[in-house]
Design a protein around this motif. Sequence first.
Motif, mmCIF file in Angstrom:
data_model
loop_
_atom_site.group_PDB
_atom_site.id
_atom_site.type_symbol
_atom_site.label_atom_id
_atom_site.label_comp_id
_atom_site.label_asym_id
_atom_site.label_seq_id
_atom_site.Cartn_x
_atom_site.Cartn_y
_atom_site.Cartn_z
ATOM 1 N N HIS A 176 0.835 -1.208 0.000
ATOM 2 C CA HIS A 176 0.000 0.000 0.000
ATOM 3 C C HIS A 176 0.872 1.262 0.000
ATOM 4 N N ALA A 177 1.994 1.209 0.710
ATOM 5 C CA ALA A 177 2.880 2.386 0.753
ATOM 6 C C ALA A 177 3.485 2.680 -0.612
ATOM 7 N N MET A 178 3.755 1.651 -1.427
ATOM 8 C CA MET A 178 4.344 1.855 -2.751
ATOM 9 C C MET A 178 3.315 2.324 -3.776
ATOM 10 N N LEU A 179 2.061 1.939 -3.594
ATOM 11 C CA LEU A 179 1.040 2.373 -4.549
ATOM 12 C C LEU A 179 0.844 3.887 -4.496
ATOM 13 N N ARG A 180 0.882 4.453 -3.320
ATOM 14 C CA ARG A 180 0.669 5.899 -3.199
ATOM 15 C C ARG A 180 1.764 6.696 -3.911
ATOM 16 N N PHE A 662 16.049 0.892 -5.865
ATOM 17 C CA PHE A 662 16.411 -0.492 -5.551
ATOM 18 C C PHE A 662 16.133 -0.813 -4.090
ATOM 19 N N CYS A 663 16.351 0.153 -3.221
ATOM 20 C CA CYS A 663 16.159 -0.086 -1.789
ATOM 21 C C CYS A 663 14.692 -0.272 -1.419
ATOM 22 N N LEU A 664 13.783 0.096 -2.321
ATOM 23 C CA LEU A 664 12.367 -0.065 -2.021
ATOM 24 C C LEU A 664 11.935 -1.528 -2.030
ATOM 25 N N PHE A 665 12.792 -2.426 -2.511
ATOM 26 C CA PHE A 665 12.444 -3.841 -2.583
ATOM 27 C C PHE A 665 12.883 -4.610 -1.335
ATOM 28 N N PHE A 666 13.399 -3.907 -0.317
ATOM 29 C CA PHE A 666 13.889 -4.571 0.884
ATOM 30 C C PHE A 666 13.237 -3.959 2.111
ATOM 31 N N HIS A 667 13.156 -4.769 3.149
ATOM 32 C CA HIS A 667 12.689 -4.274 4.436
ATOM 33 C C HIS A 667 13.737 -3.344 5.044
ATOM 34 N N GLY A 668 13.280 -2.492 5.962
ATOM 35 C CA GLY A 668 14.221 -1.658 6.699
ATOM 36 C C GLY A 668 14.044 -0.182 6.396
ATOM 37 N N ASN A 669 14.960 0.588 6.947
ATOM 38 C CA ASN A 669 14.917 2.041 6.802
ATOM 39 C C ASN A 669 15.855 2.561 5.715
ATOM 40 N N LEU A 722 8.688 2.010 -9.335
ATOM 41 C CA LEU A 722 7.715 2.111 -8.249
ATOM 42 C C LEU A 722 6.555 1.147 -8.461
ATOM 43 N N GLY A 723 6.108 1.000 -9.719
ATOM 44 C CA GLY A 723 5.024 0.054 -9.990
ATOM 45 C C GLY A 723 5.427 -1.377 -9.727
ATOM 46 N N VAL A 724 6.641 -1.752 -10.139
ATOM 47 C CA VAL A 724 7.120 -3.113 -9.889
ATOM 48 C C VAL A 724 7.297 -3.350 -8.389
ATOM 49 N N ALA A 725 7.754 -2.326 -7.657
ATOM 50 C CA ALA A 725 7.902 -2.474 -6.204
ATOM 51 C C ALA A 725 6.558 -2.725 -5.534
ATOM 52 N N TRP A 729 5.704 -6.267 -3.409
ATOM 53 C CA TRP A 729 5.265 -6.391 -2.013
ATOM 54 C C TRP A 729 3.873 -7.019 -1.912
ATOM 55 N N ALA A 730 3.037 -6.788 -2.916
ATOM 56 C CA ALA A 730 1.726 -7.451 -2.914
ATOM 57 C C ALA A 730 1.891 -8.967 -3.060
ATOM 58 N N PHE A 731 2.860 -9.382 -3.846
ATOM 59 C CA PHE A 731 3.134 -10.813 -3.990
ATOM 60 C C PHE A 731 3.658 -11.403 -2.682
ATOM 61 N N ARG A 732 4.535 -10.679 -1.988
ATOM 62 C CA ARG A 732 5.093 -11.188 -0.735
ATOM 63 C C ARG A 732 4.078 -11.153 0.406
ATOM 64 N N ALA A 733 2.986 -10.395 0.253
ATOM 65 C CA ALA A 733 1.962 -10.352 1.302
ATOM 66 C C ALA A 733 1.179 -11.650 1.384
ATOM 67 N N GLY A 734 1.217 -12.449 0.302
ATOM 68 C CA GLY A 734 0.556 -13.755 0.347
ATOM 69 C C GLY A 734 -0.931 -13.718 0.090
ATOM 70 N N ASN A 735 -1.497 -12.571 -0.286
ATOM 71 C CA ASN A 735 -2.925 -12.451 -0.551
ATOM 72 C C ASN A 735 -3.114 -12.353 -2.062
ATOM 73 N N GLU A 736 -3.755 -13.370 -2.654
ATOM 74 C CA GLU A 736 -3.920 -13.415 -4.095
ATOM 75 C C GLU A 736 -4.800 -12.283 -4.606
#
Length: 834
Positions: A176-180, A662-669, A722-725, A729-736
Amino acid sequence: CVECMDQRVCLPAANGEDVEANRERFFVPQPLLLALGVSAVILVGVLVGYLLVHLRTIRRSKTYKRMLNAAYTHHNKCHAAVPVDNASNMRWKASVGPFSFFRVTALDLSKYNIVGVGFPLYCRTMLAFLEVCVCVWLGNGLSAGLYNDVVRTACHHDQPTGAKDLAQELARDRAHAMLRPFVVVAFLHWRHARRQTQFTREFDVKHVEMRDYALVVDGYPPHATSEDAIRQHMADACRACQSVPEVIGVSIGFDFQEENELVERLFQELLLDHEHYHKAAAMATSAAATDDLESMAIDAESCDDGAFLSMLDDDTFLHDLLHREHRKRKVQLLKGPDAWSVSSGSTHSWDSEDEPGDSSPKQALTRQLVSDEISPRDIARRLQCLQNSGRAIVVFRCPVNSEVVLGQVKDALDRVPFDGEHKLSVDLLDAEPPGLIWEHFACGLKEKKQVFACFRLSPRGWSLLKANSRIAACFALLILAYHFLYIYVHKKNAVALAFMPAWLLTTLVTISTSLGNVLVNQVVWTCAQSVGYRFKEDRDAFVFLWYTIITLANTLYNFGVITSTFGIMPADSLQKVLYEATLSESITVFIRGSLITYLIWPAYYVYLWLKNQVTVFCYYMFSEDRDWRSLRDKAERAFEPPEWWIQYDYAAVVVMSVTSSFCLFFHGNSAWKVFTYDVYWGAMMVVINQFIYLALSRETYFSSDRLDMAVLKAHSMEVAMLGVAAVHWAFRAGNEMSLRNSIAVVSVLSVLYCVLVSWALRHNHYDIKPPVWYKDLVYDEVEGMYPFNWWNVNPGYVLRHRYGVSEERGAAQVPQRRRLPWRHGKGYLQPGFG
């Protein structure tokens, strides 16, 4: 996980040893430390020694001091000329200084046409980059806050199910944070593209430029070397066209690639000849008025480069002044202010026995500069043999920058071919006179020839193929060198330490990538020169495209090296989150470290100033020719400021925005930190860029939006990241369902973005527009506003006039401002620009 508060992963130590113990076992070899220390001491000693000798030489040598003064003066005269008001040719030069900084940075580039439309477009792009960085920084900061809250309670979740739920919750929040930011950034880029095209149209309507009065015509045969014939043909063809104004001149693009070295040397010598000839005229006139040699020497020392006379074209008047009773002392003035102290050491005597007594000053200067191996008659013959490259600039009395006039000229040339058989093509001109690279005008650039077998290419296509192949080959060799270097270092340290410290490889990769970017920069620039572009902005667009691609590929490869050698990923979901956070910190160091050249770019001008100082000192100490004119020319060339490298700055905007994503694809700050750096860098460049380009760089005109159009297209990569990110994250959320919704939203908005941006970029700023204020302004008045024009920047035209082989009727009546050569920093020599 005891250290989960610090976002560190407890990786197992190799062979049961502690990680910190292995870190302490890694040490830098003593010989390397000794070499670095000795090199630093030697460097400091050399700088101190040079400073002492420099100060001592300034106190003792008037010649060296004047060399530096001449170099500083020329450096300032090469800067952008800023009009005092929009309707006057009175100008002031943007100079270096604390007060000049505020004066230059406060300029409204939309109000004054200082260096063309290209630089204002770049400044607006920097503002757009800052907006995007702030947007992503804010959008990612909210998700980073939730991540910190989860990490604080992570140690309490011992169950694998609970850890997996927390990881998926974090991924869902990141999606959701990346969609905005994706939606907002796509809107910002579309708005920026629309504003850029609108600004270009408004700038063209508001400001009068020389390109508004010229068209570029292609298709002339090689024997079409007469300006009068081309002008007469164009006038006859357009006579029936009501909207086409009168043709007043033609500047032919001569093909002098085989004579490039001769033409360049003659053009530079003619410029020096003109400068010193008129300085001598000013000083000789002052001496004739007072008839006092001592006062004439004083005038020689204080004479300014811009002190010209209105009678400069009167050779008889100057001839009489320079051949009076004291000819010997007066002719020495031709050598410059330092003739009194350096004449004894000169290798050429102006009063030698073999110098005819009735030779004019112009002939004397030319004899000294032109090599004895080439006679003036041979030079004239070689210049007369220059052929038409097939292209000419046709100049009209009134503006012709509209599609209506262009269409009428096309129809007229279709009806009336040149010489009855050569079809001509015509197009609008997207460059000012300094934006043309005349030495790259060549015959048959687009005629396809057989290269091998059935493969046919034009000379331009063949040169492009070779340049692209060289760049690709150099990049492949660079990647191969990276591979063997990393393998060697990894194995050596693994054997010696039984452990590979992550910080060691990250540091090595960062340094290697930075050096690789510098090397690629030189390769791309050299290949761009060999292509032979005739417009500077086409060459800059080529450099921007390749440098952006190579830098991104270089960063991506080294990014993969760091991720693949970082360590073994834990099986626990929560440990994976902490692992990614630690990995993203290393990536943050790498991304910002590998692009450190962009951050320290302003320091380059300090280094350049120091290098120029040393160069002038070496010229003075080791030059065998002690002639003042030669020393002054070398000093001016050494201190000439660099041309704008706006294509690399554009590439920095694109590369930094994409690599930061690139850093948007990883957890953390890490993403929040990276975009914080981007915000700081963007704000700094917005403030100082205008001063760097106008007061520290050479005046260069970017009169079209070609380069900016390429950058606007490249901005789509950031939107795509940004769209791919968001989908990642939607894929990693596990909700189809969430994944399908994310894919649908990203796909629809991407298509909409492409359509809107394409429409904005296709909009032609040469469409029919209402009458502008300069529609009744004739070209001669516009030409008087600038030190350059379509003729004095053309080496072939100027030299053919100089050596009397021009086929233009009434060559002697051609205005002097078209026959006198123009170069950066020498505009004050042109009539009316003293």
